[in-house]
Design an enzyme around this catalytic site. Structure first.
Site, PDB file in Angstrom:
ATOM      1  N   ASP A   1     -26.686 -38.552   1.198  1.00 33.98           N
ATOM      2  CA  ASP A   1     -26.274 -37.954  -0.083  1.00 33.98           C
ATOM      3  C   ASP A   1     -26.441 -36.448   0.113  1.00 33.98           C
ATOM      4  OD1 ASP A   1     -29.109 -38.240   0.107  1.00 33.98           O
ATOM      5  OD2 ASP A   1     -29.357 -38.143  -2.069  1.00 33.98           O
TER       6      ASP A   1
ATOM      7  N   HIS B   1     -37.723 -33.761   4.785  1.00 31.93           N
ATOM      8  CA  HIS B   1     -37.634 -35.226   4.710  1.00 31.93           C
ATOM      9  C   HIS B   1     -36.596 -35.797   5.690  1.00 31.93           C
ATOM     10  CE1 HIS B   1     -39.766 -35.140   0.825  1.00 31.93           C
ATOM     11  NE2 HIS B   1     -38.851 -34.327   0.317  1.00 31.93           N
TER      12      HIS B   1
HETATM   13  C1  BDR Z   1     -35.295 -37.659  -0.553  1.00 29.82           C
HETATM   14  O1  BDR Z   1     -34.633 -37.495  -1.806  1.00 29.82           O
HETATM   15  C2  BDR Z   1     -33.560 -36.612  -1.675  1.00 29.82           C
HETATM   16  O2  BDR Z   1     -33.536 -35.734  -2.750  1.00 29.82           O
HETATM   17  C3  BDR Z   1     -33.753 -35.878  -0.390  1.00 29.82           C
HETATM   18  O3  BDR Z   1     -32.515 -35.504   0.181  1.00 29.82           O
HETATM   19  C4  BDR Z   1     -34.488 -36.867   0.469  1.00 29.82           C
HETATM   20  O4  BDR Z   1     -33.599 -37.721   1.128  1.00 29.82           O
HETATM   21  C5  BDR Z   1     -36.739 -37.231  -0.674  1.00 29.82           C
HETATM   22  O5  BDR Z   1     -37.429 -38.044  -1.587  1.00 29.82           O
HETATM   23 CA    CA Z   2     -31.232 -37.247   1.137  1.00 22.54          CA
END
Ligand code: BDR
Ligand code: CA
Length: 316
Positions: free
Chosen positions: A9, A244
C-alpha cells in the site's frame, strides 16, 4: 537468483521497501501488487509506477489488487495514515508521472501464476493488509506449499499495537485475511513492530541522500522527511521514523538480521481484540510450526546495509 513479489500500500516506508528491493542484487523484483491501506489501492499503484520510473526500473509490472478487506465493501483512508504518509501517500511530494500503466492482469492471478512458475524460488513480501494473499490461497490452495516463503510486515507479539492497544495497522485493516494467511501452510516470517520499531531513520540520513544530489536522492530525502516530521508530531518518543517495510524486504533477503521464535500465530477477528496477533493455543505444540516471529534485530547492521544500498541506488 530468488524472485520477489512486493504486495504493498505504497506509502512512505513502502516506497523505501521498493528502493531496497531494487538495490538488492540477491533478488529479482518480478512485480508489485497493489494493496489499500495507507491510501486507496489505485493511488498506491500509481505511486509504485512513479517510484519505479524515478528509480530507473519503469518496466517492472505493477498489478491492481483488492480495494478493501474481505468483510467490508468500502475503504476509508484512516486520518492517521494521511498524517503519517501525506494525502498522496508519499509525503505530499510531487514526483514525475510514469508513462506506464498498471498491468492488465489481476494481482491475485499474478501471485498464483508466479508461485506455480518459480515455486520455492519465490518470496512474497506483503507490507500492507494481507487481503490479496488470502484470496490467492483461497483460489489456489496448492500454492501454500509451493511458495518459498512469505516475509510479511505486520503484527506485534511482545509489544502493543500502533493503531489500537493490541493491533498493528496492516493486520488491523483485514484481520480475517491475516488470520487465514497465518492458519495456512505458507512458510511465514512475521516482521512486526517488535523489531521494526527498533530500526529508525533520522534527518541525518536523509541529509546524506540530499547531498548525493540526484533526482531520486532529493525526492526520497523530501518524502522521508515528511515521515520523520509526522513521527515527531505524533509524539511517539521515537528518535526518527520506523523502517517497517524495508526491514521486511531486508529480512527476506538476509534472515540473519533478526532472531526469530517458531510460533504458530492466529489473529483475533472480534472486538475488543480485533487485529491482535497472538500464539494459536490450539497449534502451539504442533510439529508443523510454519511461522517464525522476529523478536530481535541487529539494528546497526541493518541500518548500515540499508544506507549503503539506497545511497548506491540513488547515485546510479
Ligand atoms: C505499517 O502500516 C503502514 O502504515 C506502514 O506502511 C507499514 O506497512 C506499520 O504498522
Ligand atoms: Ca505499508
Amino acid at each position: 537468483r530468488k524472485k520477489m513479489i512486493l504486495d504493498l500500500d505504497t506509502g512512505i516506508d513502502d516506497a523505501m521497501a521498493i528502493a531496497y528491493a531494487l538495490a538488492s542484487e540477491e533478488i529479482d523484483l518480478i512485480g508489485i501488487v497493489g494493496s489499500y491501506g495507507n491510501l486507496q489501492m489505485s493511488d498506491g499503484v500509481q505511486n509504485s509506477l512513479d517510484l519505479l520510473t524515478l528509480l530507473g526500473q519503469p518496466n517492472i509490472p505493477v498489478y491492481l489488487g483488492e480495494e478493501h478487506s474481505l468483510t467490508t465493501h468500502s475503504f476509508d483512508t484512516l486520518k492517521i495514515s494521511q498524517e503519517i504518509h501525506g494525502m498522496n501517500g508519499i509525503g505530499d511530494i510531487t514526483i514525475p508521472k510514469s508513462d506506464q500503466s498498471p498491468h492488465s492482469g489481476s494481482g491475485i492471478d499474478f501471485i498464483i501464476d508466479s508461485a506455480k512458475k518459480f515455486q520455492s524460488d519465490l518470496i512474497v513480501v506483503p507490507t500492507g493488509p494481507l487481503t490479496n494473499l488470502a484470496l490467492a490461497i483461497k483460489q489456489a490452495p496448492e500454492i501454500e506449499t509451493l511458495i518459498g516463503k512469505v516475509v510479511l510486515m505486520g503484527g506485534a507479539l511482545t509489544i502493543p499495537g500502533n493503531v489500537s492497544p493490541v493491533a498493528e495497522a496492516n493486520i488491523n485493516q483485514d484481520p480475517e485475511a491475516a488470520n487465514e494467511v497465518f492458519q495456512s501452510k505458507l512458510t511465514i516470517t512475521m516482521v512486526g513492530l517488535d523489531v521494526t520499531l527498533k530500526t529508525l531513520l533520522t534527518k541525518k540520513e536523509t541529509q546524506e541522500w540530499r547531498q548525493l544530489n540526484s533526482t531520486s536522492s532529493r525526492a526520497f530525502a523530501d518524502i522521508v522527511d515528511f515521515y520523520i516530521e509526522a513521527y515527531a508530531s505524533l509524539k511517539t518518543n521515537l528518535d526518527g521514523c520506523a523502517l517497517h517495510d524495508p526491514l521486511a524486504v531486508a529480512v527476506a533477503i538476509d534472515p540473519s538480521l533478526v532472531t526469530t521464535l517458531p510460533i504458530n500465530m492466529k489473529v483475533d477477528t472480534k472486538s475488543p481484540f480485533s487485529g491482535r496477533t497472538i500464539g494459536d493455543e490450539r497449534r502451539l505444540n504442533s510439529n508443523e510450526a510454519t511461522t517464525e516471529v522476529a523478536i530481535a534485530v541487529e539494528t546497526e547492521r541493518f541500518l548500515s546495509v540499508f544506507m549503503t544500498r539506497l545511497s548506491t541506488l540513488f547515485s546510479k
